[in-house]
Design an enzyme around this catalytic site. Structure first.
Site, PDB file in Angstrom:
ATOM      1  N   ARG A 171       0.830  -1.215   0.000  1.00 38.48           N
ATOM      2  CA  ARG A 171       0.000   0.000   0.000  1.00 38.48           C
ATOM      3  C   ARG A 171       0.859   1.258   0.000  1.00 38.48           C
ATOM      4  NH1 ARG A 171      -3.811  -3.086  -1.860  1.00 38.48           N
ATOM      5  NH2 ARG A 171      -4.537  -4.629  -0.353  1.00 38.48           N
ATOM      6  N   ASN A 213       2.610  -7.703   7.893  1.00 38.98           N
ATOM      7  CA  ASN A 213       2.523  -9.019   7.246  1.00 38.98           C
ATOM      8  C   ASN A 213       3.960  -9.542   7.154  1.00 38.98           C
ATOM      9  OD1 ASN A 213      -0.262  -8.943   6.827  1.00 38.98           O
ATOM     10  ND2 ASN A 213      -0.024  -7.792   4.925  1.00 38.98           N
ATOM     11  N   LYS A 293       0.603  -8.497  14.096  1.00 33.92           N
ATOM     12  CA  LYS A 293      -0.687  -8.742  13.431  1.00 33.92           C
ATOM     13  C   LYS A 293      -0.923 -10.243  13.526  1.00 33.92           C
ATOM     14  CE  LYS A 293      -2.838  -8.485   8.800  1.00 33.92           C
ATOM     15  NZ  LYS A 293      -2.724  -7.885   7.446  1.00 33.92           N
ATOM     16  N   GLU A 297      -6.189 -11.942   8.327  1.00 39.19           N
ATOM     17  CA  GLU A 297      -5.803 -12.048   6.927  1.00 39.19           C
ATOM     18  C   GLU A 297      -4.722 -13.118   6.729  1.00 39.19           C
ATOM     19  OE1 GLU A 297      -5.075  -7.894   5.845  1.00 39.19           O
ATOM     20  OE2 GLU A 297      -7.230  -7.614   5.567  1.00 39.19           O
ATOM     21  N   ARG A 330      -2.200  -5.726  17.460  1.00 35.98           N
ATOM     22  CA  ARG A 330      -3.256  -5.097  16.658  1.00 35.98           C
ATOM     23  C   ARG A 330      -4.618  -5.763  16.877  1.00 35.98           C
ATOM     24  NH1 ARG A 330      -2.423  -4.936  10.939  1.00 35.98           N
ATOM     25  NH2 ARG A 330      -3.059  -2.785  10.689  1.00 35.98           N
ATOM     26  N   ARG A 347     -18.406  -8.132   9.565  1.00 41.55           N
ATOM     27  CA  ARG A 347     -16.989  -7.841   9.827  1.00 41.55           C
ATOM     28  C   ARG A 347     -16.810  -6.657  10.785  1.00 41.55           C
ATOM     29  NH1 ARG A 347     -12.376  -6.667   5.189  1.00 41.55           N
ATOM     30  NH2 ARG A 347     -11.034  -5.404   6.524  1.00 41.55           N
ATOM     31  N   ASP A 376     -12.093  -0.850   7.829  1.00 36.21           N
ATOM     32  CA  ASP A 376     -10.743  -0.686   7.283  1.00 36.21           C
ATOM     33  C   ASP A 376     -10.527   0.647   6.571  1.00 36.21           C
ATOM     34  OD1 ASP A 376      -8.149  -1.299   6.754  1.00 36.21           O
ATOM     35  OD2 ASP A 376      -8.545  -2.812   5.226  1.00 36.21           O
ATOM     36  N   GLU A 398      -4.939   3.610  15.595  1.00 32.48           N
ATOM     37  CA  GLU A 398      -4.181   3.514  14.338  1.00 32.48           C
ATOM     38  C   GLU A 398      -4.911   4.279  13.242  1.00 32.48           C
ATOM     39  OE1 GLU A 398      -2.907  -0.538  13.227  1.00 32.48           O
ATOM     40  OE2 GLU A 398      -3.258  -0.030  11.134  1.00 32.48           O
ATOM     41  N   GLU A 404      -4.413   4.442   0.970  1.00 36.81           N
ATOM     42  CA  GLU A 404      -4.902   3.233   0.293  1.00 36.81           C
ATOM     43  C   GLU A 404      -6.311   3.408  -0.272  1.00 36.81           C
ATOM     44  OE1 GLU A 404      -4.980  -0.261   2.763  1.00 36.81           O
ATOM     45  OE2 GLU A 404      -5.836  -1.503   1.168  1.00 36.81           O
ATOM     46  N   GLU A 522     -14.733  12.210  -0.931  1.00 33.88           N
ATOM     47  CA  GLU A 522     -15.902  11.431  -0.519  1.00 33.88           C
ATOM     48  C   GLU A 522     -17.051  11.604  -1.516  1.00 33.88           C
ATOM     49  OE1 GLU A 522     -17.655  12.692   3.183  1.00 33.88           O
ATOM     50  OE2 GLU A 522     -18.691  10.775   3.449  1.00 33.88           O
TER      51      GLU A 522
HETATM   52  C1  GCV Z   1      -0.790  -4.804   5.884  1.00 38.26           C
HETATM   53  C2  GCV Z   1      -5.844  -3.851   4.751  1.00 38.26           C
HETATM   54  C3  GCV Z   1      -4.815  -3.665   3.673  1.00 38.26           C
HETATM   55  C4  GCV Z   1      -3.668  -4.640   3.843  1.00 38.26           C
HETATM   56  C5  GCV Z   1      -3.071  -4.478   5.244  1.00 38.26           C
HETATM   57  C6  GCV Z   1      -4.178  -4.703   6.259  1.00 38.26           C
HETATM   58  C7  GCV Z   1      -3.691  -4.497   7.688  1.00 38.26           C
HETATM   59  O1  GCV Z   1      -6.495  -5.062   4.601  1.00 38.26           O
HETATM   60  O2  GCV Z   1      -5.417  -3.794   2.411  1.00 38.26           O
HETATM   61  O3  GCV Z   1      -2.713  -4.373   2.844  1.00 38.26           O
HETATM   62  O4  GCV Z   1      -2.003  -5.362   5.458  1.00 38.26           O
HETATM   63  O5  GCV Z   1      -5.234  -3.794   6.022  1.00 38.26           O
HETATM   64  O6  GCV Z   1      -3.971  -3.431   8.236  1.00 38.26           O
HETATM   65  O7  GCV Z   1      -3.073  -5.376   8.260  1.00 38.26           O
END
Ligand code: GCV
Length: 691
Positions: A171, A213, A293, A297, A330, A347, A376, A398, A404, A522
């Site tokens: 991102r 990640n 994290k 995901e 997180r 979600r 998100d 956060e 993004e 927006e």
């Molecule tokens: C780092 C969203 C983003 C992901 C990101 C995730 C997160 O899903 O698209 O790229 O991953 O948030 O905050 O962990």
């Protein structure tokens, strides 16, 4: 016209404001640094000299502290002068984790003699005070008195980089990583040093350099293969009062040590983490800690072993405790393998459902890092209900500085108004009204840790952020992290004044553009809080049904009769009940829910009438047509500055606006066509729709 290198961002110190004002005379005459004990103090002294000479165009003369000449004195914490100054502060300052003070001592008669004392309660605070002083010096050339007191209750003021070791940035919209290249920590740390300077200028005190990640390659950052390089990098950050943090994989014991499990209650796993922590701290004694994290995901986490998030976090906290380290855990935990046919799973509920039962179960060196929105970072979501609900857990909120979902640094979107709207508000906590800022900082519940984390928006682009005007978001993040309810307009003026100068017409034109930009973004994208009409994967541009039949839990449920997600208690997912007493009844009630969040909380017919008096469908048409007109306005505003802004920045921003215009037109046409085809409702104004 001021010529500035975009690389310098807001620290070019070329405002063209030299004056003969008394305060300026004093700054020009002399500057005395402290005796310069620590590295940070030495940085503060160097920055003061650099700033004074940049702003005033003369090299300040360094005189002894006791000089009778008018001078600027950087007084180190603990010195007699510093103690004298700090003892006169109002009581509120006593609660601050850090405070910066500038006092103009002006003898009667205002001759310009006397001293300007810059000091703080910590060495890093002195550096922040120097930057605060230089900021005022540039922005208020007419001020007779440059005194200021700035305090922050937030111990954590940190940026998270989603940078990978191969140099890519998840991102990221501004080039490659400034920390990693070809699988290793970069060896040329000059860019890291310049970045640290930018961050210190707005009070940021922590940086996590690798993506949350964490794959196999990044897991190895914990090994001696990388630790010496990381130690060098930490040294550079340290000089600017910034601590290094690392993202770690919960499965590290399996990935790095071939243990059969990462179960947080397994003794071998626990002792493996303790050994790793000892080794890491041997190299980097002031490491902030680990960012994690987990169970999100497809990332591993304690749920895989039937353990709770608290059991997972506390295991790492135990390993870091002997070294004063902290775990940033997180709260972004949710099921990303949802069945779109199943409307009972929501979600938005996930973080609250997972973490509320654990309130009070986290160790005191764990901070739960909560995205400020429940899903998100869409252009419009309500605030996360966890903020204010978790009362026996340390918190960090956060925010996503990287754009993004808000135009990817091609479209202009100054994000501080968005953050401000959510975070400057109050909550009802046990019958009393509490500012969210006090909950997040930990002040309300006497918790020593708390603060703000931003997902960084920089890369190795010559301007750091790709879009020159996106530098404003980095600046604003630091100001937000320092003071959660800081005024967006004030910050916009600060950034513009230091970046382009305080002269007109540039200053008020750019401030106006910044402040309008979130609302403009927006207006041509997803309407009324519904979100997720973006192209899957890269998330730029429209694809209304792109996520509608996917596994991600991100739906809008548009059909021929209506649109929106029913999150009410009686007929929907019940999510609205997760809020405090001031919000839950409002969000749950279709008649009281604010227009801009209507489709986040309710499924309504296209003919439903908003508080604005318009029907939902007419609002969609109007906002999307107006959105494009407003982007044209942005582009014209910028064009009007030709000749007032240096050609490089002028051209670069101009190009971005051409891109934004194309994007806005695409969004408008796709959205209005989609909803016209679904609803069959004509536009009252008969504008062109691709029926
Ligand atoms: C780092 C969203 C983003 C992901 C990101 C995730 C997160 O899903 O698209 O790229 O991953 O948030 O905050 O962990």
């Amino acid at each position: 016209m001021l010529r500035s290198d975009p690389y310098d961002c807001w620290l070019g110190y070329r405002t063209g404001q030299e004056t003969e004002h008394p305060a300026w005379r004093r700054a020009r005459c002399a500057a005395v640094a402290s005796r310069g004990g620590s590295e940070v103090l030495a940085t503060a002294r160097d920055e003061l000299l650099r700033g004074l000479s940049g702003v005033l165009g003369v090299v300040p003369v360094v005189v002894p502290e006791s000089s009778t000449e008018p001078h600027v004195l950087l007084a180190e914490p603990g010195s007699v002068v510093a103690r004298g100054v700090l003892s006169h502060l109002p009581e509120a300052a006593a609660e601050a984790s850090e405070l910066c003070v500038v006092v103009d001592e002006e003898p009667a008669g205002g001759s310009g003699a006397g001293r300007t004392i810059i000091t703080a309660n910590t060495d890093a605070g002195c550096l922040h005070a120097v930057f605060a002083f230089l900021r005022r010096l540039q922005l208020e050339p007419g001020a007779r008195d440059l005194s200021l007191v700035e305090c922050t209750p937030n111990t954590l003021r940190m940026l998270d980089h989603w940078d990978n070791l191969d140099g890519t940035v998840e991102r990221g919209y501004a080039g490659s990583s400034i920390f990693f290249r070809d699988g290793r920590v970069t060896t040329d740390l000059s860019r890291v040093r310049d970045y640290a300077r930018l961050l210190a200028s707005v009070g940021v005190n922590g940086v996590c350099i690798n993506n949350v990640n964490v794959g196999q390659q990044a897991a190895a950052l914990l090994t001696t293969d990388h630790l010496p390089d990381l130690a060098s990098l930490a040294r550079v950050l340290r000089r600017y009062g910034i601590t290094l943090w690392l993202s770690v994989s919960f499965a590290s014991p399996i990935m790095l040590a071939t243990l059969p499990t990462a179960d947080p209650l397994d003794t071998e796993v626990r002792s493996w983490w303790s050994d790793v922590a000892a080794e890491v701290y041997r190299w980097i004694p002031d490491l902030g800690g680990f960012v994690v994290k987990a169970d999100s995901e497809s990332r591993p986490g304690p749920h895989r072993y039937g353990r709770t998030q608290a059991e997972g976090a506390n295991m790492l906290a135990a390993a870091l405790r002997p070294f004063g380290g902290v775990v940033l855990w997180r709260a972004f935990v949710y099921d990303c393998n949802q069945d779109w046919r199943d409307r009972s799973t929501d979600r938005a509920r996930a973080a609250y459902d997972t973490f509320m039962p654990l309130d009070g179960a986290f160790d005191d060196n764990v901070v739960v890092q909560v995205k400020h929105t429940p899903i998100d970072f869409q252009v419009r979501e309500p605030i996360s209900p966890l903020l204010g609900a978790l009362r026996r857990t340390s918190l960090a909120v956060e925010v996503q500085v990287t754009q993004e979902y808000t135009g990817q640094q091609k479209d202009l979107c100054f994000l501080l108004p968005q953050w401000h709207e959510a975070l400057s508000d109050t909550l009802q906590v046990q019958g009393s009204t509490v500012r969210i800022a006090r909950v997040v900082s930990g002040q309300h519940d006497q918790r020593p840790l708390g603060g703000v984390v931003g997902v960084a928006n920089v890369g190795d682009d010559p301007s750091w952020t790709g879009h020159v005007l996106a530098q404003a978001n980095l600046y604003a993040f630091g100001r937000l992290a320092w003071e959660l309810d800081v005024d967006p307009e004030l910050v916009a003026w600060e950034w513009v004044g230091q970046t382009f100068g305080v002269a007109e017409p540039v200053a008020s034109t750019v401030v106006g553009m910044l402040l309008a930009s979130w609302s403009i973004y927006e207006s041509y994208t997803a309407p009324l809080g519904v979100g997720w009409m973006i192209t899957p994967g890269h998330h730029y541009g429209p694809d209304v049904d792109g996520y509608e039949y996917s596994r991600w839990g991100t739906y809008h449920f548009a059909d021929r009769d209506g649109v929106g997600v029913d999150r009410t208690v009686d007929t929907g997912s019940g999510y609205s009940a997760q809020y405090d007493a001031s919000r839950a009844p409002v969000y749950n009630d279709i008649a009281r829910c604010p227009d801009e969040l209507l489709l986040f909380f309710h499924h309504v017919s296209y003919q439903h009438r908003l508080h604005s008096g318009k029907t939902v469908i007419q609002h969609i048409y109007d906002s999307h047509f107006e959105g494009v007109t407003r982007v044209e306005w942005l582009a014209e505003q910028w064009s009007s500055l030709e000749g007032h802004v240096d050609p490089i920045r002028f051209r670069e921003v101009n190009e971005r606006f051409q891109c934004q215009l194309a994007n806005a037109r695409q969004w408008r046409d796709v959205i209005v066509t989609y909803f016209y085809r679904k609803s069959g409702a004509p536009d009252e104004q008969g504008r062109s729709i691709y029926a």
